[in-house]
Design an enzyme around this catalytic site. Structure first.
Site, PDB file in Angstrom:
ATOM      1  N   LYS A 141      35.619  51.767  54.004  1.00  0.00           N
ATOM      2  CA  LYS A 141      36.724  50.788  53.971  1.00  0.00           C
ATOM      3  C   LYS A 141      38.083  51.462  54.105  1.00  0.00           C
ATOM      4  O   LYS A 141      38.960  50.984  54.818  1.00  0.00           O
ATOM      5  CB  LYS A 141      36.700  50.002  52.654  1.00  0.00           C
ATOM      6  CG  LYS A 141      35.535  49.070  52.473  1.00  0.00           C
ATOM      7  CD  LYS A 141      35.689  48.220  51.221  1.00  0.00           C
ATOM      8  CE  LYS A 141      35.848  49.061  49.974  1.00  0.00           C
ATOM      9  NZ  LYS A 141      34.653  49.866  49.662  1.00  0.00           N
ATOM     10  N   ASP A 193      41.993  50.146  44.944  1.00  0.00           N
ATOM     11  CA  ASP A 193      40.746  50.783  44.512  1.00  0.00           C
ATOM     12  C   ASP A 193      41.090  51.880  43.516  1.00  0.00           C
ATOM     13  O   ASP A 193      41.913  52.750  43.823  1.00  0.00           O
ATOM     14  CB  ASP A 193      40.034  51.377  45.734  1.00  0.00           C
ATOM     15  CG  ASP A 193      38.644  51.884  45.414  1.00  0.00           C
ATOM     16  OD1 ASP A 193      38.383  52.202  44.239  1.00  0.00           O
ATOM     17  OD2 ASP A 193      37.823  51.971  46.344  1.00  0.00           O
TER      18      ASP A 193
END
EC number: 3.6.-.-
Length: 334
Positions: A40, A64
């Site tokens: 990602k 994240d």
């Protein structure tokens, strides 16, 4: 080695690239997400780089906890937007999605000790609403980002579960703050009395909730934009394996339920066997991947499906990201 049909022959219905995103100038928010370990961050950074070639200013935000964009660009980023080396219009920042309302900076509550007390009391009040603590931290980030007036903001999100929670934050905040602010008039006399008992004559509900009232209109605006396909889209990243495809389908269903636009899937780490070299493992891997690519074609015929190769090296540093990102707009050919 038996000849195999190139994966690039599939998916003829829609352009197999992210050109539709690059060319949609109205897009303000782009989320990139999927199962853990599918690449990602590399895809997020590559999308950001491509957009920086055509947009006035671009910001990529990592939500994240692993904060891999620092590793991807080979440059340390913080919670303040920082210019990416080699660019004049691409910025990056990393936020901790687990920080709550109590972790907001003191200058969020301008004023003397009275406001610190207000912070503590509001924190307790917000605690009565599930999910609001974390959501308020995100709300403050959105308020700041909105004020910076970037052309496009890309979110490099954590694995699927957290991503769905992140996207629900605006509605959580809108409902919870609406309830809190509707109670303000009822509790205002009690707060004033409490302040008088402590010798703090200026303590009142208006001062304590002023920042919340500033935040709510921004969140309402962001919430509306998240559900507007002219302003927001979600790019799903996966690999051609069962678990990743299953997670992608679950993600797309949740996005549809939340009225968030998604029409791009990036299938990463694909093996393209060489006709010049014998590689039984490569061919076996290719055949497994091709089975799932066929399923993706059947399931998502109305999506732009971009295929990216498995590389022999890491995509790290601006030059490698720039080079890799070209596969997003010009379909990869082995």
């Amino acid at each position: 080695m038996a000849e195999v049909r190139p994966a690039a022959d599939d998916f003829e219905s829609l352009e197999p690239s992210i050109k539709n995103i690059v060319e949609q100038d109205s897009l303000k928010w782009i989320f990139v997400g999927g199962k853990g370990g599918v690449g990602k961050t590399t895809c997020s950074c590559s999308i950001a780089v491509q957009l920086a070639l055509t947009r006035r200013s671009v910001l990529i935000i990592s939500t994240d906890p692993a904060h891999n964009i620092s590793d991807a660009f080979d440059q340390k980023f913080s919670k303040v937007p920082t210019l990416v080396k080699g660019f004049q219009n691409l910025y990056a920042m990393e936020i901790d999605p687990n920080l709550g309302f109590s972790n907001l900076p003191e200058d969020y509550f301008e004023g003397p000790d009275m406001m610190s007390m207000g912070k503590a009391m509001i924190s307790e009040l917000l605690g009565a609403f599930p999910g609001i603590d974390e959501a308020m931290s995100f709300a403050e980030v959105m308020r700041l980002v909105n004020s910076m007036d970037f052309s496009t903001v890309i979110f490099d999100t954590a694995p699927t579960g957290h991503t769905l929670r992140l996207l629900s934050f605006p509605s959580v905040i809108e409902k919870s703050l609406g309830k809190i602010l509707s109670l303000k008039n009822s509790i205002s006399p009690f707060i004033s009395q409490f302040g008088s008992l402590l010798g703090m004559q200026d303590l009142n509900a208006d001062q304590m909730t002023s920042k919340l009232e500033e935040t709510l209109p921004v969140i309402k605006q962001v919430s509306a934009q998240f559900k507007n396909p002219d302003h927001t889209t979600f790019v799903c990243v996966c690999i051609a394996e069962f678990l990743s495809l299953y997670e992608t389908e679950r993600l797309i269903q949740e996005l549809t339920k939340s009225e968030i636009d998604t029409h791009n899937i990036i299938v990463n780490q694909l093996v393209f066997p060489s006709k010049r070299e014998e590689c039984n493992l490569c061919e076996a891997r290719y055949r497994i991947q091709h089975k799932y690519l066929d399923q993706i074609q059947d399931l998502y015929e109305d999506f732009h499906v971009t295929r990216l190769p498995l590389l022999t090296h890491e995509v790290r540093g601006v030059d490698k990201i720039l080079n890799f990102s070209s596969n997003l707009v010009t379909p990869y050919k082995p």
